[in-house]
Write a protein that holds these residues in place. Sequence first.
Motif, PDB file in Angstrom:
ATOM      1  N   CYS A  59       0.830  -1.205   0.000  1.00 46.73           N
ATOM      2  CA  CYS A  59       0.000   0.000   0.000  1.00 46.73           C
ATOM      3  C   CYS A  59       0.861   1.250   0.000  1.00 46.73           C
ATOM      4  O   CYS A  59       0.559   2.234  -0.686  1.00 46.73           O
ATOM      5  CB  CYS A  59      -0.939  -0.007   1.200  1.00 46.73           C
ATOM      6  SG  CYS A  59      -2.258  -1.245   1.090  1.00 46.73           S
ATOM      7  N   GLU A  60       1.953   1.221   0.765  1.00 53.00           N
ATOM      8  CA  GLU A  60       2.828   2.385   0.817  1.00 53.00           C
ATOM      9  C   GLU A  60       3.638   2.542  -0.464  1.00 53.00           C
ATOM     10  O   GLU A  60       3.738   3.635  -1.028  1.00 53.00           O
ATOM     11  CB  GLU A  60       3.770   2.278   2.018  1.00 53.00           C
ATOM     12  CG  GLU A  60       4.649   3.515   2.212  1.00 53.00           C
ATOM     13  CD  GLU A  60       5.477   3.473   3.484  1.00 53.00           C
ATOM     14  OE1 GLU A  60       6.317   4.385   3.666  1.00 53.00           O
ATOM     15  OE2 GLU A  60       5.291   2.544   4.288  1.00 53.00           O
ATOM     16  N   ALA A  61       4.208   1.449  -0.957  1.00 52.20           N
ATOM     17  CA  ALA A  61       5.074   1.535  -2.133  1.00 52.20           C
ATOM     18  C   ALA A  61       4.280   1.807  -3.409  1.00 52.20           C
ATOM     19  O   ALA A  61       4.700   2.615  -4.243  1.00 52.20           O
ATOM     20  CB  ALA A  61       5.870   0.239  -2.286  1.00 52.20           C
ATOM     21  N   ASN A  64       9.668   1.882 -15.554  1.00 47.76           N
ATOM     22  CA  ASN A  64      10.075   1.462 -14.218  1.00 47.76           C
ATOM     23  C   ASN A  64      11.568   1.171 -14.173  1.00 47.76           C
ATOM     24  O   ASN A  64      12.156   0.671 -15.131  1.00 47.76           O
ATOM     25  CB  ASN A  64       9.290   0.208 -13.811  1.00 47.76           C
ATOM     26  CG  ASN A  64       9.310  -0.045 -12.325  1.00 47.76           C
ATOM     27  OD1 ASN A  64      10.369  -0.173 -11.738  1.00 47.76           O
ATOM     28  ND2 ASN A  64       8.133  -0.132 -11.720  1.00 47.76           N
ATOM     29  N   LEU A 110      11.033   0.198  -0.213  1.00 47.93           N
ATOM     30  CA  LEU A 110      10.981   1.543   0.335  1.00 47.93           C
ATOM     31  C   LEU A 110      12.372   2.098   0.594  1.00 47.93           C
ATOM     32  O   LEU A 110      12.504   3.242   1.032  1.00 47.93           O
ATOM     33  CB  LEU A 110      10.171   1.551   1.641  1.00 47.93           C
ATOM     34  CG  LEU A 110       8.728   1.041   1.544  1.00 47.93           C
ATOM     35  CD1 LEU A 110       8.099   1.011   2.922  1.00 47.93           C
ATOM     36  CD2 LEU A 110       7.902   1.912   0.604  1.00 47.93           C
ATOM     37  N   SER A 163       1.370   3.216  -3.745  1.00 45.64           N
ATOM     38  CA  SER A 163       0.541   4.431  -3.728  1.00 45.64           C
ATOM     39  C   SER A 163       1.110   5.522  -4.620  1.00 45.64           C
ATOM     40  O   SER A 163       0.403   6.456  -4.997  1.00 45.64           O
ATOM     41  CB  SER A 163       0.393   4.947  -2.296  1.00 45.64           C
ATOM     42  OG  SER A 163       1.643   5.359  -1.781  1.00 45.64           O
ATOM     43  N   ARG A 164       2.382   5.402  -4.983  1.00 47.52           N
ATOM     44  CA  ARG A 164       3.013   6.390  -5.857  1.00 47.52           C
ATOM     45  C   ARG A 164       2.792   6.076  -7.330  1.00 47.52           C
ATOM     46  O   ARG A 164       3.144   6.871  -8.198  1.00 47.52           O
ATOM     47  CB  ARG A 164       4.512   6.451  -5.554  1.00 47.52           C
ATOM     48  CG  ARG A 164       4.829   6.914  -4.144  1.00 47.52           C
ATOM     49  CD  ARG A 164       6.275   6.684  -3.764  1.00 47.52           C
ATOM     50  NE  ARG A 164       6.574   5.271  -3.559  1.00 47.52           N
ATOM     51  CZ  ARG A 164       7.691   4.814  -3.014  1.00 47.52           C
ATOM     52  NH1 ARG A 164       8.628   5.646  -2.616  1.00 47.52           N
ATOM     53  NH2 ARG A 164       7.893   3.516  -2.858  1.00 47.52           N
ATOM     54  N   ASN A 165       2.238   4.912  -7.625  1.00 43.61           N
ATOM     55  CA  ASN A 165       2.050   4.496  -9.011  1.00 43.61           C
ATOM     56  C   ASN A 165       0.809   5.141  -9.624  1.00 43.61           C
ATOM     57  O   ASN A 165      -0.168   5.440  -8.923  1.00 43.61           O
ATOM     58  CB  ASN A 165       1.903   2.977  -9.096  1.00 43.61           C
ATOM     59  CG  ASN A 165       3.170   2.247  -8.705  1.00 43.61           C
ATOM     60  OD1 ASN A 165       4.225   2.860  -8.539  1.00 43.61           O
ATOM     61  ND2 ASN A 165       3.065   0.941  -8.543  1.00 43.61           N
ATOM     62  N   ALA A 166       0.862   5.322 -10.936  1.00 47.41           N
ATOM     63  CA  ALA A 166      -0.322   5.794 -11.650  1.00 47.41           C
ATOM     64  C   ALA A 166      -1.447   4.784 -11.508  1.00 47.41           C
ATOM     65  O   ALA A 166      -1.211   3.574 -11.447  1.00 47.41           O
ATOM     66  CB  ALA A 166       0.013   6.006 -13.118  1.00 47.41           C
ATOM     67  N   TYR A 180      -3.241   4.070  -9.050  1.00 54.24           N
ATOM     68  CA  TYR A 180      -3.336   3.368  -7.761  1.00 54.24           C
ATOM     69  C   TYR A 180      -4.694   3.647  -7.122  1.00 54.24           C
ATOM     70  O   TYR A 180      -5.218   4.768  -7.166  1.00 54.24           O
ATOM     71  CB  TYR A 180      -2.231   3.836  -6.813  1.00 54.24           C
ATOM     72  CG  TYR A 180      -2.372   3.270  -5.411  1.00 54.24           C
ATOM     73  CD1 TYR A 180      -1.969   1.981  -5.125  1.00 54.24           C
ATOM     74  CD2 TYR A 180      -2.936   4.040  -4.388  1.00 54.24           C
ATOM     75  CE1 TYR A 180      -2.115   1.446  -3.851  1.00 54.24           C
ATOM     76  CE2 TYR A 180      -3.076   3.512  -3.111  1.00 54.24           C
ATOM     77  CZ  TYR A 180      -2.666   2.215  -2.846  1.00 54.24           C
ATOM     78  OH  TYR A 180      -2.819   1.707  -1.577  1.00 54.24           O
TER      79      TYR A 180
END
Length: 281
Positions: free
Chosen positions: A152-154, A255, A222, A156-159, A161
């Motif tokens: 969820c943390e990692a 990526n 992270l 969340s920065r993706n398009a 999401y």
Amino acid sequence: MNTQVFKTDGAKITVFLDGPDWDGAATATVGAFTCKTPESGAEVLDQAITFIRTQGIRQILGPMDGDTWHSYRGVIQTDGSPAFLLEPRDSLGELEVLKAAGFAQISGYFSARVPLVQTAQTVPPETANFSIETWDGSDPEKLFDQVFELSCEAFSRNAFYKPISRDAFMAMYMPMVGVLKRELIFFARRPDGTLAGFLFGTPNYAEGPKPTSAILKTYASLERGAGQHLAYAFHKAALAEGYDTAIHALIHDDNLSGLRSAAEHADVFRRYGLFGLKLDG
């Protein structure tokens, strides 16, 4: 999930009204799309688009089963080699229907393969920020609980999401426990024991009960450098376990892992696209 299924003679599509944001606006998605002919596909897609309009939504993503946690993307280029485990199905016919309706590709991905004997040639630089360990095979619920929190943390920065509940995540991944091979699952842990990254590899059981390829399916981190260390550990372990080939699965074109795959001289054998449509009015 707010969904609606449309069917015609020879075609079927599902509308998911609560898709992820796209350019900061509410978006529906279309997925589970199959059609026997372009005409039947166009008919059912038109029904889906008309329904989306009636709901006041003016943006559509597809193919996507609601969000990126579930199946999304379609094959846009292939060398014809067999599909690997959990790969999006070949959907060239359905994608042509989407494009004919005005959908344009907005994101690209690829899968590549590489002989394991030519991987892991360069040892990553030493670091005191984390260490790499394999899963001991115990307490899979605890395993996936940690993976959920870090994902969820990692991600969340993706398009595209979209958050997911812990229960929904567990419902998707706990049934996979029976096919997991602990020697191909790795964690990066900080000195205090907290999780800095993970990598899930799996045998390519699409080849049968004794696969010769292993899939680098999912990883997230992270901490800077954790991905490189995790991939190195995976390649070494897969070779030691007797696999011949590594499949670098479903990598976004932009990526960093794509650069790492290229550095291993992996050959791209499939490309995928995610498509979008913005409706007038």
